[in-house]
Design a protein around this motif. Structure first.
Motif, PDB file in Angstrom:
ATOM      1  N   ALA A 222       0.834  -1.205   0.000  1.00 37.78           N
ATOM      2  CA  ALA A 222       0.000   0.000   0.000  1.00 37.78           C
ATOM      3  C   ALA A 222       0.865   1.248   0.000  1.00 37.78           C
ATOM      4  O   ALA A 222       0.523   2.249  -0.658  1.00 37.78           O
ATOM      5  N   GLU A 223       1.983   1.211   0.717  1.00 34.88           N
ATOM      6  CA  GLU A 223       2.888   2.361   0.729  1.00 34.88           C
ATOM      7  C   GLU A 223       3.437   2.625  -0.671  1.00 34.88           C
ATOM      8  O   GLU A 223       3.543   3.774  -1.107  1.00 34.88           O
ATOM      9  N   VAL A 224       3.781   1.546  -1.382  1.00 37.44           N
ATOM     10  CA  VAL A 224       4.281   1.686  -2.754  1.00 37.44           C
ATOM     11  C   VAL A 224       3.161   2.163  -3.669  1.00 37.44           C
ATOM     12  O   VAL A 224       3.368   3.037  -4.530  1.00 37.44           O
ATOM     13  N   ALA A 225       1.962   1.615  -3.488  1.00 34.45           N
ATOM     14  CA  ALA A 225       0.833   1.985  -4.338  1.00 34.45           C
ATOM     15  C   ALA A 225       0.499   3.460  -4.212  1.00 34.45           C
ATOM     16  O   ALA A 225       0.165   4.122  -5.202  1.00 34.45           O
ATOM     17  N   GLU A 226       0.593   3.999  -3.007  1.00 35.12           N
ATOM     18  CA  GLU A 226       0.219   5.393  -2.785  1.00 35.12           C
ATOM     19  C   GLU A 226       1.115   6.371  -3.543  1.00 35.12           C
ATOM     20  O   GLU A 226       0.662   7.439  -3.949  1.00 35.12           O
TER      21      GLU A 226
END
Length: 432
Positions: A222-226
């Motif tokens: 999720a951190e990468v996706a954001e």
């Protein structure tokens, strides 16, 4: 059979009632007299769906009783130890004082042939140490870890995914006793693993470490996706179709909490270090850090969406328990985020179907209320525990109560398209 259950907290109270429902005669024992009084009249001292009804049903049969006197265990032949093992106040390791105290109190009431069954989550090596004390009385020790999910505890006790017995080499007495205790679920085809003490102890902490790792993995994604514009929910759906991975526990959000996963992975690290193999579970340090970072992210996101400062802003927080169908606020991400926003100067009004009373006792300085009171005049709405009543909120109706139309979906459980169509600025964690 005649059973005793030492410790009537979450695990013990559920276990006592469930064993009674299997036809056994059970006495639940705890040093907390107010807890024993409540249980004795069928009132659960915590929220667990179906437990009050089960307690009342079994007390009425005469099979289930409760006592604050450890001597009440003397009539039993199988004794379950189900006391807590919280994180030590001065480190990561498990605090075993309650386990040791329970065993020491029980010893004078044991007779040869009795079976003491540990259910508490303990560091590997604990059972072997306790077995020496128990064997001196002529009784034997087994370790039978629990795998309960809060909100489904009765179901998980009566129809578990598996049963695990940790017994001493050649100990047929403990196995035979446990086979009789669990005769009904075993007859229903529940898988049984009979192993040694150390493996039985490791099964629980290894399972929790794996689940925590899986949750933190998707939150790392999720951190990468954001920052890349990807959508972590679609990502989880895609990789979850791989049978080797599976979709369960791949829901990105504010992370895990409660009385098990956080303290168990920390205690696992501490024990592995004591055994000289700390490097083998060093990755759990990062698992823990990722989990805690998601709480930071919600506070940062709320600050960003409110123009860079939450001071004086009215924030509606939906959910305080660490998960739905529970009133447990131990290490709850929802409560932690709520307190942080309050400390940052926001006018927070938090709500939860079951956990408000517990949260208010822990943090009386924070504002609490009903869902209606929380939403009234709110500048932003933050969903932090995915109770069904919050998932089913009508965004158009909610907008009539709030001052602003900004929502942070901390569990990625709302219908983003529906909320946006109703005029809301919707932000999920790890979603474009």
């Amino acid at each position: 059979m005649r059973l005793s259950v030492i410790g009537c907290g979450y695990l013990g109270a559920v276990h006592a009632a469930a064993m009674s429902s299997l036809g056994h005669s059970v006495v639940g024992i705890d040093v907390d007299e107010s807890k024993i009084e409540a249980l004795g009249r069928g009132a659960a001292p915590f929220f667990e769906p179906g437990l009050p009804e089960l307690l009342s049903q079994e007390i009425a049969t005469g099979r289930l009783t409760f006592s604050s006197d450890i001597a009440a265990a003397a009539d039993a032949t199988v004794h379950f130890v189900a006391v807590g093992t919280p994180q030590s106040a001065d480190g990561l390791s498990a605090d075993l004082r309650f386990v040791d105290a329970a065993i020491d109190a029980l010893l004078p009431h044991l007779t040869p042939g009795d079976v003491v069954v540990g259910k508490s989550t303990v560091p590997v090596g604990t059972a072997a140490r306790l077995a020496e004390k128990v064997s001196a009385t002529g009784a034997v020790l087994a370790w039978n870890p629990e795998f309960l999910r809060e909100g489904f505890a009765i179901q998980d006790t009566l129809t578990p995914d598996r049963l695990v017995y940790g017994v001493a080499p050649g100990d047929d007495v403990a196995k035979a006793a446990l086979d009789e205790v669990y005769a009904t679920p075993l007859a229903g085809g529940i898988p049984l693993i009979v192993t040694d003490y150390a493996t039985a102890e490791l099964v629980k902490v290894a399972a929790n470490a794996f689940l925590a790792t899986k949750i933190s993995f998707i939150n790392a994604m999720a951190e990468v996706a954001e920052v890349s514009g990807a959508d972590v929910t679609s990502l989880a759906d895609a990789i979850g179709h791989d049978a080797r991975i599976g979709r369960r526990f791949l829901n990105a959000g504010v992370g895990f909490g409660g009385g098990c996963l956080p303290k168990d992975i920390r205690a696992f690290q501490a024990r592995a270090t004591e055994l000289g193999v700390g490097d083998s579970v060093r990755f759990l340090t990062e698992v823990d850090k990722i989990n805690l970072r998601r709480r930071d992210r919600v506070v940062d996101l709320a600050t960003e969406l409110l123009g860079g400062d939450v001071t004086g802003k009215r924030i509606a927080v939906l959910g305080l328990a660490f998960k739905p169908n529970s009133d447990d606020i131990r290490d709850s991400p929802a409560l932690d985020i709520t307190v942080r926003l309050h400390e940052a100067g926001a006018a927070v009004v938090a709500t939860d179907p079951e956990a408000v009373a517990n949260a208010r006792r822990r943090h009386p300085e924070v504002g609490f209320g009903t869902t209606t009171e929380a939403l009234a005049g709110a500048d932003i709405v933050i969903l932090l525990t995915e109770w069904s009543e919050y998932r089913e909120l009508d965004p158009t109706v909610v907008a009539e109560a709030t001052a602003g139309r900004i929502v942070i979906d901390g569990r990625n459980t709302l219908d983003a398209a529906r909320w946006r169509a109703a005029g809301w600025t919707y932000r999920g964690l790890g979603r474009s």
